[in-house]
Design a protein around this motif. Structure first.
Motif, short mmCIF file in Angstrom:
data_model
loop_
_atom_site.label_atom_id
_atom_site.label_comp_id
_atom_site.label_asym_id
_atom_site.label_seq_id
_atom_site.Cartn_x
_atom_site.Cartn_y
_atom_site.Cartn_z
N TYR A 1 7.06 33.83 -16.56
CA TYR A 1 6.22 32.91 -15.79
C TYR A 1 6.16 31.52 -16.41
O TYR A 1 6.16 30.51 -15.72
N VAL A 2 6.10 31.45 -17.72
CA VAL A 2 5.93 30.19 -18.43
C VAL A 2 7.29 29.58 -18.74
O VAL A 2 8.19 30.24 -19.24
N ASP A 3 7.43 28.31 -18.48
CA ASP A 3 8.67 27.60 -18.80
C ASP A 3 8.60 27.15 -20.24
O ASP A 3 7.96 26.15 -20.57
N TRP A 4 9.26 27.89 -21.14
CA TRP A 4 9.18 27.61 -22.57
C TRP A 4 10.00 26.41 -22.99
O TRP A 4 9.89 25.93 -24.11
N GLU A 5 10.85 25.89 -22.13
CA GLU A 5 11.70 24.77 -22.51
C GLU A 5 11.02 23.42 -22.31
O GLU A 5 11.56 22.40 -22.67
N SER A 6 9.84 23.39 -21.74
CA SER A 6 9.13 22.13 -21.49
C SER A 6 8.54 21.58 -22.76
O SER A 6 8.15 22.25 -23.65
#
Length: 55
Positions: free
Chosen positions: A50-55
């Protein structure tokens, strides 16, 4: 998937919780520790998806 569905139906994610690891474990013939570990792994997969870790 069976454990996650049972946890949701049994109120594990309600506030306050309506069931415990021990309750879930007894319904699936598992230890409470196994239930805890498996739920943590499931939750981690869902959260990281769910979470975009690359941001």
């Amino acid at each position: 998937m069976e454990l996650l569905e049972l946890a949701v139906r049994a109120g594990y994610y309600e506030v306050p919780r309506e069931t415990t690891h021990r309750d879930l474990a007894s319904k699936l013939d598992l230890s409470a520790g196994t239930v805890s570990d498996r739920l943590q792994r499931i939750e981690r997969r869902l959260i990281t998806a769910y979470v975009d870790w690359e941001s």
